[in-house]
Design a protein around this motif. Structure first.
Motif, PDB file in Angstrom:
ATOM      1  N   ASP A  56      -5.387   3.500   3.591  1.00  0.00           N
ATOM      2  CA  ASP A  56      -5.158   3.718   2.133  1.00  0.00           C
ATOM      3  C   ASP A  56      -5.727   5.089   1.724  1.00  0.00           C
ATOM      4  OD1 ASP A  56      -7.492   3.108   1.232  1.00  0.00           O
ATOM      5  OD2 ASP A  56      -6.837   1.137   0.101  1.00  0.00           O
ATOM      6  N   ALA A  57      -5.312   5.433   0.456  1.00  0.00           N
ATOM      7  CA  ALA A  57      -5.738   6.607   0.010  1.00  0.00           C
ATOM      8  C   ALA A  57      -7.456   6.912  -0.269  1.00  0.00           C
ATOM      9  CB  ALA A  57      -5.032   7.157  -1.229  1.00  0.00           C
ATOM     10  N   GLU A  58      -7.839   5.662  -0.379  1.00  0.00           N
ATOM     11  CA  GLU A  58      -9.387   5.421  -0.692  1.00  0.00           C
ATOM     12  C   GLU A  58     -10.193   5.548   0.691  1.00  0.00           C
ATOM     13  OE1 GLU A  58      -7.431   3.028  -2.822  1.00  0.00           O
ATOM     14  OE2 GLU A  58      -7.278   5.104  -3.746  1.00  0.00           O
ATOM     15  N   GLY A  59      -9.341   5.250   1.871  1.00  0.00           N
ATOM     16  CA  GLY A  59     -10.170   5.407   3.112  1.00  0.00           C
ATOM     17  C   GLY A  59     -10.433   3.934   3.790  1.00  0.00           C
ATOM     18  N   HIS A  60      -9.632   3.091   2.821  1.00  0.00           N
ATOM     19  CA  HIS A  60      -9.967   1.672   3.335  1.00  0.00           C
ATOM     20  C   HIS A  60      -8.818   1.411   4.678  1.00  0.00           C
ATOM     21  CE1 HIS A  60     -12.723   0.980   0.118  1.00  0.00           C
ATOM     22  NE2 HIS A  60     -11.713   1.197  -0.655  1.00  0.00           N
ATOM     23  N   ASP A 102       0.553  11.883   4.965  1.00  0.00           N
ATOM     24  CA  ASP A 102       0.827  10.445   5.082  1.00  0.00           C
ATOM     25  C   ASP A 102       2.237   9.962   5.581  1.00  0.00           C
ATOM     26  OD1 ASP A 102       2.378  10.406   3.039  1.00  0.00           O
ATOM     27  OD2 ASP A 102       0.498  10.540   1.547  1.00  0.00           O
ATOM     28  N   ILE A 104       0.818  -1.139   0.140  1.00  0.00           N
ATOM     29  CA  ILE A 104      -0.138  -0.133   0.002  1.00  0.00           C
ATOM     30  C   ILE A 104       0.797   1.136  -0.115  1.00  0.00           C
ATOM     31  CG2 ILE A 104      -1.764   1.316   1.383  1.00  0.00           C
ATOM     32  CD1 ILE A 104      -2.638  -1.603   2.291  1.00  0.00           C
TER      33      ILE A 104
END
Ligand code: MV4
Length: 468
Positions: A279-283, A437, A203
């Protein structure tokens, strides 16, 4: 109640544990090495006992020496702090066998979470979202190639007994897998005595979010919300904050409930922390679990009003959790800066020696956890954490302003510190915006070096480490 706790650690955390014990009316014994004879923990504890020479291997990592110290001092419990033997299941077991209460989880929980691939399997079984990857250890390069083909590149090889970033290898394409496998495996064997590896989807530039939790002997588990520890350099955390600017109320509930499910699933008791990658998608995906009190526990204490060290001691005594989940309310915002005796302009090179002058910040909403006093000599043998400054205010912006003010008050003379790095973090627009991040720290270091270069001829000296 315990009569007497032996503190098998040093530095600021030994002081923190002694304070909690004294507030509970429990006597303390500081176990110290030859290098820590003049330490604040030795001065604050009711008794002190030398456990060996300066090198950690001979003192803070010497199980039989520490057990003997407990027996000589007639301590009925031992607090391991963090680092050193705090996550050594054989140490926890040795305490149990000699009738000393280990202030931490059962040895079996430490052992299970120390096997990172077994920990993932246990969490997956409990319904916790885990980082996509191999089911357990990958036994060969061919097996790794097959798993990686399914996952898609890049992938990350990790050591079964690793953690904290050691023995990891990113693999960008199938052609690189065999050599990365051999190197990671050899490194794992050298570092941990075990060559086993597992594989994960890599990731890119995740955030590091961790959930603080606690479980009791009755099987109840609660969580205390998250900390955002994404400001790290070479796997050393430098800044932590709670709550995380990346979290929504929904994600907080989801991760909190997942962490509680995971801990309950393994019958976890004591304080613990579940680390997630976001991760960048919020998962968010479970990464590993820490079975100890953590350096950054204070930010959670500031936003919950709960003394986690006292809670940890009471849980070790067999007390039930004194609160229900609904009673744990998060309020305000706390940020911690770790002041290390390291020079951020010279690749964070350690800077031991005498602290000739020390003035810690104070005032409203500022907490300083430190073992340093004017004239204290930092020994070269251990980690370089000098002080944790925690600023708390009602909003994130106000907490950051309070931290800037606190850093302006701080005076440390005689050694280099990470304070200039922290001033640069607080000026950084990405950090201030909250959308940072795990890539942030290196950018801040580069900006700091750049600024120093521009500051005059003295700043351009050749012995300065280049930006990485
Ligand atoms: C990862 C990762 C990306 N993808 N795992 C670093 C410490 C160790 N506990 C695990 N680490 C990482 N694992 C996958 N599948 C990126 C890191 C990582 C990292 C994680 C948290 C905070 C800072 C980090 C810095 C570099 C790499």
């Amino acid at each position: 109640m315990f009569r007497k706790i032996l503190v098998a650690n040093r530095g600021e955390i030994a002081v923190r544990v002694i304070r909690a014990a004294h507030e509970l009316g429990i006597a303390t014994v500081a176990a110290y090495s030859d290098a820590d004879r003049e330490s604040l923990a030795v001065k604050l504890a009711d008794e002190a006992i030398c456990i060996g020479p300066a090198p950690s291997k001979s003192s803070y990592l010497n199980i039989s020496s520490i057990i003997s110290a407990c027996q000589i001092a007639d301590a009925d419990a031992l607090h391991p702090g963090y680092g050193f033997l705090s996550e050594n299941h054989r140490f926890a077991e040795a305490c149990g066998e000699t009738g000393i209460v280990f202030i931490g989880p059962p040895a079996e929980a430490i052992r299970c979470m120390g096997d990172k691939s077994a920990a993932k399997a246990a969490m997956r079984a409990a319904g916790v979202p885990v980082t996509p990857g191999s089911e357990g250890v990958v036994g060969s390069v061919d097996e790794a190639l097959a798993v990686a083909a399914d996952l898609g590149y890049p992938v990350l090889l990790k050591a079964r007994e690793g953690g904290g970033g050691k023995g990891m290898r990113v693999v960008a394409e199938p052609e690189g897998l065999a050599s990365a496998f051999e190197m990671a495996s050899a490194e794992a064997l050298a570092s941990f005595g075990n060559a086993d590896l597992y594989l994960e989807k890599y990731i890119l530039r995740p955030r590091h979010i961790e959930i603080q939790l606690a479980g009791d002997a009755a099987g109840r588990v609660v969580h205390f919300g998250e900390r955002d520890c994404s400001v790290q350099r070479r796997h050393q955390k430098l800044v932590e904050e709670a709550p995380s600017p990346a979290m929504t109320e929904a994600l907080r509930r989801e991760l909190g409930e997942a962490a509680v499910r995971g801990a309950a699933g393994i019958g976890y008791r004591s304080l613990g922390t579940m680390e997630f990658l976001l991760d960048a998608e919020g998962h968010a995906y479970f990464m590993e679990m820490n079975t100890r009190l953590q350096v950054e526990h204070g930010v959670t204490e500031e936003v919950t009003g709960i003394d986690l060290v006292k809670l940890q001691i009471l849980l070790a005594l067999g007390h039930g959790l004194p609160m229900r989940q609904e009673e744990i309310r998060l309020s305000g915002h706390a940020i911690e800066c770790r002041i290390n005796a390291e020079d951020p302009l010279r690749d964070f090179r350690p800077s031991p020696g005498e602290v000739t002058y020390f003035y810690p910040p104070g005032g409203p909403g500022v907490r300083v956890d430190t073992h340093v006093y004017p004239g204290y000599v930092i020994p070269p043998f251990y980690d370089s954490l000098l002080a944790k400054i925690i600023a708390t205010e009602r909003t994130r912006d106000a907490a950051l302003a309070r931290m800037r003010r606190a850093l302006d008050e701080l005076v440390v003379e005689g050694v280099a510190t990470t304070a200039p790095f922290h001033r640069q973090v607080l000026e950084d627009p990405v950090f201030r915006g909250g959308a940072y991040d795990t890539g942030l720290a290196e950018q801040v270091v580069a900006a700091l070096i750049e600024r120093e270069r521009g500051a005059g001829p003295q700043a351009a000296r050749a012995d300065r480490a280049p930006a990485v």
